[in-house]
Design a protein around this motif. Structure first.
Motif, PDB file in Angstrom:
ATOM      1  N   LEU A  43       0.835  -1.206   0.000  1.00 45.61           N
ATOM      2  CA  LEU A  43       0.000   0.000   0.000  1.00 45.61           C
ATOM      3  C   LEU A  43       0.870   1.258   0.000  1.00 45.61           C
ATOM      4  CD1 LEU A  43      -2.869  -0.893   2.515  1.00 45.61           C
ATOM      5  CD2 LEU A  43      -3.083  -0.430   0.071  1.00 45.61           C
ATOM      6  N   THR A  44       1.938   1.222   0.787  1.00 42.08           N
ATOM      7  CA  THR A  44       2.865   2.366   0.828  1.00 42.08           C
ATOM      8  C   THR A  44       3.475   2.597  -0.545  1.00 42.08           C
ATOM      9  OG1 THR A  44       3.366   1.717   3.088  1.00 42.08           O
ATOM     10  CG2 THR A  44       4.832   3.331   2.096  1.00 42.08           C
ATOM     11  N   LEU A  45       3.839   1.495  -1.191  1.00 35.43           N
ATOM     12  CA  LEU A  45       4.439   1.600  -2.534  1.00 35.43           C
ATOM     13  C   LEU A  45       3.440   2.215  -3.522  1.00 35.43           C
ATOM     14  CD1 LEU A  45       6.744   0.879  -4.540  1.00 35.43           C
ATOM     15  CD2 LEU A  45       5.694  -1.362  -4.789  1.00 35.43           C
ATOM     16  N   VAL A  46       2.190   1.748  -3.448  1.00 34.69           N
ATOM     17  CA  VAL A  46       1.174   2.266  -4.375  1.00 34.69           C
ATOM     18  C   VAL A  46       0.965   3.769  -4.158  1.00 34.69           C
ATOM     19  CG1 VAL A  46      -1.295   2.169  -4.927  1.00 34.69           C
ATOM     20  CG2 VAL A  46      -0.004   0.059  -4.661  1.00 34.69           C
ATOM     21  N   VAL A  47       0.858   4.167  -2.891  1.00 37.51           N
ATOM     22  CA  VAL A  47       0.675   5.597  -2.602  1.00 37.51           C
ATOM     23  C   VAL A  47       1.882   6.400  -3.102  1.00 37.51           C
ATOM     24  CG1 VAL A  47       0.465   7.287  -0.742  1.00 37.51           C
ATOM     25  CG2 VAL A  47      -0.871   5.210  -0.667  1.00 37.51           C
ATOM     26  N   GLY A  48       3.086   5.849  -2.882  1.00 41.10           N
ATOM     27  CA  GLY A  48       4.300   6.525  -3.354  1.00 41.10           C
ATOM     28  C   GLY A  48       4.273   6.716  -4.862  1.00 41.10           C
ATOM     29  N   MET A  49       3.861   5.663  -5.582  1.00 40.09           N
ATOM     30  CA  MET A  49       3.808   5.748  -7.050  1.00 40.09           C
ATOM     31  C   MET A  49       2.763   6.778  -7.499  1.00 40.09           C
ATOM     32  SD  MET A  49       6.032   3.699  -8.227  1.00 40.09           S
ATOM     33  CE  MET A  49       6.938   4.247  -6.825  1.00 40.09           C
ATOM     34  N   LEU A  50       1.594   6.771  -6.828  1.00 38.98           N
ATOM     35  CA  LEU A  50       0.545   7.727  -7.197  1.00 38.98           C
ATOM     36  C   LEU A  50       1.008   9.161  -6.959  1.00 38.98           C
ATOM     37  CD1 LEU A  50      -2.625   5.899  -5.826  1.00 38.98           C
ATOM     38  CD2 LEU A  50      -2.012   6.286  -8.211  1.00 38.98           C
ATOM     39  N   LEU A  51       1.753   9.360  -5.875  1.00 44.85           N
ATOM     40  CA  LEU A  51       2.278  10.700  -5.603  1.00 44.85           C
ATOM     41  C   LEU A  51       3.257  11.142  -6.686  1.00 44.85           C
ATOM     42  CD1 LEU A  51       2.923  10.968  -1.776  1.00 44.85           C
ATOM     43  CD2 LEU A  51       1.690  12.568  -3.207  1.00 44.85           C
ATOM     44  N   CYS A  52       4.063  10.183  -7.141  1.00 45.23           N
ATOM     45  CA  CYS A  52       5.022  10.503  -8.208  1.00 45.23           C
ATOM     46  C   CYS A  52       4.281  10.970  -9.456  1.00 45.23           C
ATOM     47  CB  CYS A  52       5.856   9.283  -8.566  1.00 45.23           C
ATOM     48  SG  CYS A  52       7.059   8.901  -7.339  1.00 45.23           S
ATOM     49  N   THR A  53       3.243  10.224  -9.825  1.00 47.24           N
ATOM     50  CA  THR A  53       2.517  10.599 -11.041  1.00 47.24           C
ATOM     51  C   THR A  53       1.806  11.945 -10.857  1.00 47.24           C
ATOM     52  OG1 THR A  53       0.662   9.280 -10.296  1.00 47.24           O
ATOM     53  CG2 THR A  53       2.136   8.235 -11.849  1.00 47.24           C
ATOM     54  N   ALA A  54       1.418  12.240  -9.606  1.00 44.03           N
ATOM     55  CA  ALA A  54       0.705  13.502  -9.368  1.00 44.03           C
ATOM     56  C   ALA A  54       1.633  14.711  -9.434  1.00 44.03           C
ATOM     57  CB  ALA A  54       0.012  13.449  -8.011  1.00 44.03           C
ATOM     58  N   THR A  55       2.910  14.524  -9.199  1.00 40.74           N
ATOM     59  CA  THR A  55       3.818  15.689  -9.141  1.00 40.74           C
ATOM     60  C   THR A  55       4.731  15.811 -10.349  1.00 40.74           C
ATOM     61  OG1 THR A  55       5.319  14.355  -7.836  1.00 40.74           O
ATOM     62  CG2 THR A  55       3.904  15.874  -6.630  1.00 40.74           C
ATOM     63  N   PHE A  56       4.830  14.761 -11.154  1.00 40.64           N
ATOM     64  CA  PHE A  56       5.807  14.830 -12.247  1.00 40.64           C
ATOM     65  C   PHE A  56       5.352  15.672 -13.440  1.00 40.64           C
ATOM     66  CE2 PHE A  56       8.628  11.336 -10.626  1.00 40.64           C
ATOM     67  CZ  PHE A  56       9.687  12.194 -10.458  1.00 40.64           C
ATOM     68  N   ASP A  57       4.152  16.240 -13.336  1.00 42.58           N
ATOM     69  CA  ASP A  57       3.794  17.207 -14.373  1.00 42.58           C
ATOM     70  C   ASP A  57       4.255  18.605 -13.973  1.00 42.58           C
ATOM     71  OD1 ASP A  57       2.150  17.634 -12.305  1.00 42.58           O
ATOM     72  OD2 ASP A  57       0.284  17.668 -13.431  1.00 42.58           O
ATOM     73  N   GLY A  58       5.042  18.692 -12.920  1.00 44.52           N
ATOM     74  CA  GLY A  58       5.596  19.976 -12.505  1.00 44.52           C
ATOM     75  C   GLY A  58       4.837  20.643 -11.376  1.00 44.52           C
ATOM     76  N   GLY A  59       3.775  20.009 -10.890  1.00 47.82           N
ATOM     77  CA  GLY A  59       2.978  20.619  -9.825  1.00 47.82           C
ATOM     78  C   GLY A  59       3.596  20.407  -8.445  1.00 47.82           C
ATOM     79  N   THR A 491      18.555   1.215 -17.096  1.00 38.04           N
ATOM     80  CA  THR A 491      19.622   0.990 -18.085  1.00 38.04           C
ATOM     81  C   THR A 491      19.069   1.053 -19.504  1.00 38.04           C
ATOM     82  OG1 THR A 491      20.820  -0.411 -16.538  1.00 38.04           O
ATOM     83  CG2 THR A 491      21.303  -0.737 -18.879  1.00 38.04           C
ATOM     84  N   LEU A 492      17.895   0.429 -19.693  1.00 34.82           N
ATOM     85  CA  LEU A 492      17.346   0.314 -21.051  1.00 34.82           C
ATOM     86  C   LEU A 492      16.668   1.602 -21.526  1.00 34.82           C
ATOM     87  CD1 LEU A 492      15.841  -3.279 -20.767  1.00 34.82           C
ATOM     88  CD2 LEU A 492      17.823  -2.587 -22.105  1.00 34.82           C
ATOM     89  N   PHE A 493      16.080   2.346 -20.593  1.00 33.40           N
ATOM     90  CA  PHE A 493      15.343   3.558 -20.997  1.00 33.40           C
ATOM     91  C   PHE A 493      15.820   4.808 -20.262  1.00 33.40           C
ATOM     92  CE2 PHE A 493      12.459  -0.157 -21.051  1.00 33.40           C
ATOM     93  CZ  PHE A 493      12.285  -0.270 -22.414  1.00 33.40           C
ATOM     94  N   PRO A 494      17.109   5.100 -20.306  1.00 31.27           N
ATOM     95  CA  PRO A 494      17.589   6.284 -19.563  1.00 31.27           C
ATOM     96  C   PRO A 494      16.986   7.579 -20.103  1.00 31.27           C
ATOM     97  CG  PRO A 494      19.322   5.414 -20.967  1.00 31.27           C
ATOM     98  CD  PRO A 494      18.201   4.435 -21.027  1.00 31.27           C
ATOM     99  N   GLY A 495      16.766   7.619 -21.434  1.00 36.73           N
ATOM    100  CA  GLY A 495      16.212   8.830 -22.045  1.00 36.73           C
ATOM    101  C   GLY A 495      14.806   9.119 -21.548  1.00 36.73           C
ATOM    102  N   TRP A 496      13.992   8.069 -21.467  1.00 31.69           N
ATOM    103  CA  TRP A 496      12.616   8.248 -21.000  1.00 31.69           C
ATOM    104  C   TRP A 496      12.596   8.726 -19.540  1.00 31.69           C
ATOM    105  CZ3 TRP A 496       9.297   6.432 -17.271  1.00 31.69           C
ATOM    106  CH2 TRP A 496       7.940   6.695 -17.480  1.00 31.69           C
ATOM    107  N   PHE A 497      13.407   8.083 -18.719  1.00 34.51           N
ATOM    108  CA  PHE A 497      13.459   8.490 -17.312  1.00 34.51           C
ATOM    109  C   PHE A 497      13.987   9.921 -17.185  1.00 34.51           C
ATOM    110  CE2 PHE A 497      13.172   3.921 -16.447  1.00 34.51           C
ATOM    111  CZ  PHE A 497      12.306   3.923 -15.360  1.00 34.51           C
ATOM    112  N   MET A 498      14.964  10.244 -18.055  1.00 34.44           N
ATOM    113  CA  MET A 498      15.543  11.589 -17.997  1.00 34.44           C
ATOM    114  C   MET A 498      14.475  12.643 -18.327  1.00 34.44           C
ATOM    115  SD  MET A 498      18.187  13.299 -17.336  1.00 34.44           S
ATOM    116  CE  MET A 498      19.411  12.019 -17.217  1.00 34.44           C
ATOM    117  N   ASP A 499      13.728  12.390 -19.399  1.00 32.34           N
ATOM    118  CA  ASP A 499      12.732  13.383 -19.833  1.00 32.34           C
ATOM    119  C   ASP A 499      11.573  13.500 -18.853  1.00 32.34           C
ATOM    120  OD1 ASP A 499      14.263  13.749 -22.005  1.00 32.34           O
ATOM    121  OD2 ASP A 499      13.098  12.446 -23.340  1.00 32.34           O
TER     122      ASP A 499
END
Lengths: 523, 162
Positions: A43-59, A491-499
């Motif tokens: 549950l902690t992991l899920v909440v952490g992931m949801l928070l990431c998606t909520a803030t990675f648009d710059g908010g 390793t495989l998608f550094p560009g995606w993670f970077m952007d």
């Protein structure tokens, strides 16, 4: 009510409830206990992931506790926030991402790793509390609450480092960590108290908007910097780290790595967001660079001579923290260069992105390395490399995952460690050519050190005493596999993670006005 | 650890109970006077150390039930969490009783202050349980040294012993 608004509260509530409910849940038997442990960590992991998606648009997510409303940052018309306030931007959620993943992987690994030991109630409670502390450190927008969360995670980790309390080495490691940590905590409290005395505010955004350069501010910054550099294991305040990392159960060490990263988060937040009035001259940037170079070089030099696998990795942690300090120091220098027109020099942004990439890389591959060391200890009963040999035949999965982590930490192309290190070399070259030279020498020595470990543990003839050794149970392999998959994805998608991750996190860190505005409105 | 003289035990019989009353007062009034759950809980927990010093280790061991203190800890922590979250999603430990019960004092003893006074009581229970256990375990360590077992006598987690 939109439950999404309350994610910052859930982030701390779930592991905290887990810690308090543990004695009750553990009384229903082993299966219920394990299911409870994994359910709350998931549950902690899920909440952490949801928070990431909520803030990675710059908010920036702001959550007020103890106020009239969770979204009211300035209650009763006050001009500064007085409540317990969480403020999460893309930089903070990057750390939340690492901590929640490492905590889940460490918990999954520990289920079978710790199965033959008693004391589960204490172990689980402290593990949940340490997770709460680390997540709170990354989420809070208040300096005093940062101190409280530092203490929660520290006190829980003292207990976990000394978990094998019949071993004098564990007690010594925990006592040493506790002694130094408590002195450091008092210094941190003095610094925070001094700022509160002068500015009448503890909120990071409010302090940032008011803080001016002066003697008290410089002294406070010096105290906070030394304490947080100690907590993240920078040379010469590193002495607790190899002992504590070596003696703690491996699942705990995996989480301890990210707890030290939460301290690193605090250090960077203080330098970039709260104290730019003091750090502007470039001195603090050079101090971070010097600390980084010393940590990298001396950490790896001490690691290469070790024969005890977890201790060796503990010294490598010091060296890895050095890379991050170097990168963020270079970023701070670039910020001083470009601050007059409100921009940052290009090499600075590259350094910051590289440093943040390294934070995530380090959390995953270093956690994986400690889990592999735990698997070796579980299977062989020793942590001494001289007593191991030929284990690749009997433990092929562990050997494979160790190889991935070792290649990543050594910066071998095309692994993720190479990408982040390359960005750090490239950007630090713009400051001084000697800096990437030190970093490259460190990387070569890291490779040499891990080649030695791989050869000593997994290759060569099998030792007579280890013929009966078998691969570790599936549960432990699953914990290690999570971190291996994350390392391979980076390793495989550094560009995606970077952007999508590191660019946003670096820009969020630079957007001081946005951080202040989220709390103080249009001020 | 041996029992002390009859003078000490008599004084202890009289005054140790006052520590509990005083501790309860500090817990109940923590929201509007100096003190609170932790301070009051610590005062109540001194009751056990009074008993240990006055009556000696043997009787102390006979009185103490570790499970009771463990339960107090659990009860206190859960109450703390529940009271803390009563205001969710509005406020957390601020004004939830005001919402549900109106702006009235909870009782003659606990004037209105949101859930803070209730949380003081919860923290008080937790601290009473935890500090009492600390005293019990510290006494256990003294016993180990007295019997010559030293640190080697410490039980590890390498077997199911509890």
């Amino acid at each position: 009510m939109n439950w999404h608004d309350h994610l910052p509260a859930f982030l701390v509530m779930i592991p905290l409830l887990g810690a308090f409910l543990t004695p009750f849940a553990a009384s229903f038997g082993k299966t219920a206990r394990n299911a409870f442990f994994m359910l709350f960590m998931a549950l902690t992991l899920v909440v952490g992931m949801l928070l990431c998606t909520a803030t990675f648009d710059g908010g920036v997510l702001v959550y007020v506790m103890g106020g009239e409303n969770f979204s009211l940052t300035l209650p009763s018309g006050m001009s500064y926030p007085v409540r317990i306030l969480f403020e999460i931007d893309a930089f903070g959620s990057l750390l939340i991402f690492c901590i929640s993943f490492a905590a889940f992987a460490g918990a999954l690994f520990s289920i079978q790793y710790m199965d033959r030991f008693s004391g589960w109630k204490r172990f689980m409670s402290l593990y949940f509390l340490m997770t709460t502390g680390a997540l709170g450190m990354s989420a809070t927008g208040d300096l005093f609450n940062f101190f409280v969360f530092v203490e929660i995670s520290s006190i829980a980790s003292f207990g976990l480092v000394a978990f094998w309390r019949d071993k004098p080495e564990s007690l010594e490691a925990s006592f040493k960590y506790m002694l130094i940590s408590q002195v450091a905590a008092m210094l941190l409290l003095i610094a925070i108290g001094s700022l509160y005395g002068k500015y009448n505010a503890l909120n990071m955004g409010a302090l940032s908007s008011m803080l001016r350069s002066g003697t008290l501010e410089r002294v406070s910054l010096a105290l906070i910097l030394s304490v947080l550099a100690f907590k993240c294991g920078a040379f010469p305040m590193h002495t607790w780290m190899p002992d504590a990392y070596a003696e703690a159960p491996s699942g705990v060490t995996c989480l301890l790595v990210t707890v030290s990263q939460a301290s690193f988060y605090g250090l960077i937040r203080v330098c970039y967001t709260i104290f730019p009035a003091v750090t502007q001259g470039g001195t603090v940037g050079w101090i971070l660079i010097a600390l980084g170079c010393m940590s990298m070089f001396f950490g790896v030099m001490m690691a290469v001579v070790q024969h005890e696998i977890k201790r060796l990795m503990g010294y490598h942690s010091i060296s890895q923290v050095g890379y991050m300090l170097l990168a963020m120091g270079v970023g701070l220098l670039a910020l001083s260069d470009g601050n007059s027109n409100g921009t940052v020099a290009a090499y600075g942004l590259t350094a910051m992105k590289g440093g943040l990439f390294h934070v995530v890389n380090y959390s995953f591959y270093k956690g994986l390395l400690f889990l592999c060391a735990g698997a070796l200890y579980y299977a062989t009963g020793t942590r001494d490399l001289d007593k191991m040999g030929g284990l690749a035949r009997s433990m092929p999965w562990t050997a494979g995952m160790f190889a991935v982590a070792a290649a990543a930490i050594s910066g071998l192309p095309p692994f993720n460690g190479f990408v982040s290190k390359w960005m750090i070399y490239e950007s630090s070259f713009a400051v001084h050519p000697l800096l990437p030279a030190v970093a490259m020498i460190t990387s070569v020595l890291t490779l040499a050190s891990f080649a030695k470990v791989f050869q000593a543990a997994f290759l060569g003839p099998s030792k007579a005493k280890l013929v009966a050794v078998r691969e570790v149970p599936y549960g432990m392999l699953a914990g290690m596999a999570i971190l291996t998959v994350m390392t391979l994805l980076l390793t495989l998608f550094p560009g995606w993670f970077m952007d999508n991750f590191f660019e946003n996190a670096a820009r969020a860190l630079l957007d001081r006005q946005g951080y202040i505005r989220a709390v103080l409105g249009g001020m | 650890m041996r029992p002390l003289s009859v003078i000490v035990t008599s004084v202890c019989d009289l005054f140790a109970w006052f520590m509990i009353v005083f501790g309860a007062y500090v817990i109940n009034n923590g929201h509007n006077t100096p003190g609170g759950g932790f301070q009051g809980g610590a005062i109540v927990a001194t009751f056990l150390s009074f008993m240990l010093v006055a009556y000696g280790g043997k009787r102390f061991r006979a009185w103490v039930r570790e499970g009771v203190y463990g339960f107090l800890e659990f009860l206190g922590l859960m109450a703390f969490f529940i009271f803390g979250c009563l205001g969710f999603p509005n406020s957390f430990f601020y004004n939830s009783p005001a919402i549900s019960w109106g702006q009235k004092p909870l009782s003659e003893w606990i004037p209105y202050c949101g859930t803070i006074s209730l949380m003081n009581v919860a923290v008080g229970f937790e601290v009473i349980g935890a500090l009492s256990l600390v005293i019990v375990y510290m006494y256990g360590s003294i016993q180990m040294i007295d019997t010559g077992a030293g640190m080697g006598g410490e039980r590890g987690h390498d077997r199911y012993d509890r």
